[in-house]
Design a protein around this motif. Structure first.
Motif, mmCIF file in Angstrom:
data_model
loop_
_atom_site.group_PDB
_atom_site.id
_atom_site.type_symbol
_atom_site.label_atom_id
_atom_site.label_comp_id
_atom_site.label_asym_id
_atom_site.label_seq_id
_atom_site.Cartn_x
_atom_site.Cartn_y
_atom_site.Cartn_z
ATOM 1 N N ARG A 38 13.215 -8.050 -4.728
ATOM 2 C CA ARG A 38 12.022 -8.695 -5.043
ATOM 3 C C ARG A 38 12.407 -10.179 -4.619
ATOM 4 N N ILE A 39 13.266 -10.800 -5.161
ATOM 5 C CA ILE A 39 13.502 -12.182 -4.902
ATOM 6 C C ILE A 39 13.868 -12.347 -3.370
ATOM 7 N N GLU A 40 14.673 -11.495 -2.670
ATOM 8 C CA GLU A 40 15.088 -11.551 -1.464
ATOM 9 C C GLU A 40 13.567 -11.611 -0.501
ATOM 10 N N THR A 41 12.703 -10.638 -0.790
ATOM 11 C CA THR A 41 11.311 -10.589 -0.149
ATOM 12 C C THR A 41 10.428 -11.525 -0.222
ATOM 13 N N HIS A 42 10.272 -12.101 -1.524
ATOM 14 C CA HIS A 42 9.191 -12.728 -1.755
ATOM 15 C C HIS A 42 9.699 -14.677 -1.774
ATOM 16 N N ASP A 43 10.884 -15.000 -2.355
ATOM 17 C CA ASP A 43 11.189 -16.118 -2.303
ATOM 18 C C ASP A 43 11.194 -17.032 -1.075
ATOM 19 N N PRO A 44 11.309 -16.463 0.216
ATOM 20 C CA PRO A 44 11.105 -17.454 1.316
ATOM 21 C C PRO A 44 10.067 -17.946 1.333
ATOM 22 N N SER A 45 8.629 -17.374 0.744
ATOM 23 C CA SER A 45 7.423 -18.086 1.185
ATOM 24 C C SER A 45 7.224 -18.751 -0.447
ATOM 25 N N ILE A 46 7.822 -18.292 -1.280
ATOM 26 C CA ILE A 46 7.702 -19.152 -2.588
ATOM 27 C C ILE A 46 8.612 -20.306 -2.896
ATOM 28 N N GLY A 47 9.887 -20.207 -2.680
ATOM 29 C CA GLY A 47 10.654 -20.978 -2.721
ATOM 30 C C GLY A 47 11.048 -21.511 -4.454
ATOM 31 N N ALA A 48 11.028 -20.390 -5.204
ATOM 32 C CA ALA A 48 11.231 -20.619 -6.749
ATOM 33 C C ALA A 48 12.705 -20.620 -7.055
ATOM 34 N N PHE A 49 13.567 -20.385 -6.347
ATOM 35 C CA PHE A 49 15.156 -20.227 -6.490
ATOM 36 C C PHE A 49 15.788 -21.426 -5.845
ATOM 37 N N LEU A 50 16.691 -22.019 -6.441
ATOM 38 C CA LEU A 50 17.373 -22.932 -5.754
ATOM 39 C C LEU A 50 18.792 -22.211 -5.398
#
Length: 83
Positions: A30-42
């Motif tokens: 889920r992180i791999e799918t959604h984080d590129p547009s959200i940028g929640a994880f450093l």
């Protein structure tokens, strides 16, 4: 799985309905799918997270004591220093 409460997710883990490894893998995807547009994880440490999940699965299988947050995925806010 992301719609389950922490209590429900932990209960399923404790019962053996789902493994910690499956939980971690699901949320990493889920992180791999959604984080590129959200940028929640450093930073992510998927190898370490999966290693810890497998250790937790072994503890559960052996009937060893588990912490109250066993099976619950967590992230740490970037204002906290971690090794």
């Amino acid at each position: 799985m992301f719609r389950l409460s922490a209590r429900e997710l932990r209960s399923r883990f404790i019962k053996g309905d789902i493994t910690a490894e499956a939980i971690v893998s699901y949320f990493l995807k889920r992180i791999e799918t959604h984080d590129p547009s959200i940028g929640a994880f450093l930073a992510l440490y998927p190898t370490k997270a999966l290693e810890k999940a497998r250790e937790l699965d072994k503890k559960r299988a052996l009937g060893k004591p588990l912490g109250k947050l066993a099976g619950i995925p967590l992230s740490i806010k970037d204002n906290i220093h971690v090794k």
